[in-house]
Design an enzyme around this catalytic site. Sequence first.
Site, short mmCIF file in Angstrom:
data_model
loop_
_atom_site.label_atom_id
_atom_site.label_comp_id
_atom_site.label_asym_id
_atom_site.label_seq_id
_atom_site.Cartn_x
_atom_site.Cartn_y
_atom_site.Cartn_z
N ASP A 68 -59.23 -64.81 -32.61
CA ASP A 68 -59.63 -66.20 -32.82
C ASP A 68 -61.14 -66.35 -32.86
O ASP A 68 -61.89 -65.43 -32.54
CB ASP A 68 -59.07 -67.08 -31.70
CG ASP A 68 -57.57 -67.26 -31.77
OD1 ASP A 68 -57.01 -67.13 -32.88
OD2 ASP A 68 -56.96 -67.54 -30.73
N TYR A 113 -56.79 -54.98 -24.70
CA TYR A 113 -57.76 -56.08 -24.64
C TYR A 113 -58.44 -56.11 -23.27
O TYR A 113 -57.88 -55.67 -22.27
CB TYR A 113 -57.06 -57.43 -24.86
CG TYR A 113 -56.74 -57.74 -26.30
CD1 TYR A 113 -57.59 -58.52 -27.08
CD2 TYR A 113 -55.57 -57.27 -26.90
CE1 TYR A 113 -57.28 -58.83 -28.40
CE2 TYR A 113 -55.25 -57.57 -28.22
CZ TYR A 113 -56.12 -58.35 -28.96
OH TYR A 113 -55.81 -58.65 -30.27
#
EC number: 5.4.99.12
Length: 247
Positions: free
Chosen positions: A52, A113
């Site tokens: 994003d 992540y």
Amino acid sequence: MPRYRLTVEYDGSDYVGWQRQDNGPSVQGAIEKAVLSLTRETVSIRGAGRTDSGVHARGQVAHLDLTREWKSYTLQNALNAHLALAGERVSILDVAEAPGDFDARFSAIRRHYLYRIISRRSPLALEARRAWWVPKPLDHDAMHEAAQRLVGHHDFTTFRSAHCQATSPLRTLDRLDVTRAGELIEIRATAQSFLHNQIRSFAGSLKLVGEGKWTPDDLQAALEARDRKACGPVAPPDGLYFMRVDY
């Protein structure tokens, strides 16, 4: 047509995200423009994850097809030169020839992540857009204990965006660890795939545990509620990094 695998690093602060969009510059668009400038070919590259706006990457992987063969280091250096000339905050860390059936997204077996929190009283200057500033003290041990309640195969409806397009909320979370080094708290997550906003939802909820507002049992209750309204606040994108992809 030869296929190439790219490993990409970027500062996502000034991009609308990885995916090409009409409302602003994207990382995908920046690389495609560099390829066009270099090769005069219009290509569409595919990334392993669609990060994003504001999310960073240290090891995003993408693939593209070109009509002619390139030496890997030549293609890497040339793309980096064009990206730098355009003022992009994107770097190609590695280029490798890939088999024709390699797909950066669908061939991935594991994604890694990192979410970074800096817990201190003073605001951030150097890392203002590269970590989540939390001025309150956080109990990282409690956060780690709570995080283990989320590891495994679960319905993660609570921890996915209301706009998530995945057909199923079921995912298997392989790892969710919380560690601390001084004022830096790191949340590391590993799974084959993640739902939209899943890691930022984890981070926001774990912060509540760190502040003592939630207990590990509260986090588990939120998971079992299977209700987006049971989630804590979604952490900002600044602290999230796409670290690595395993194939």
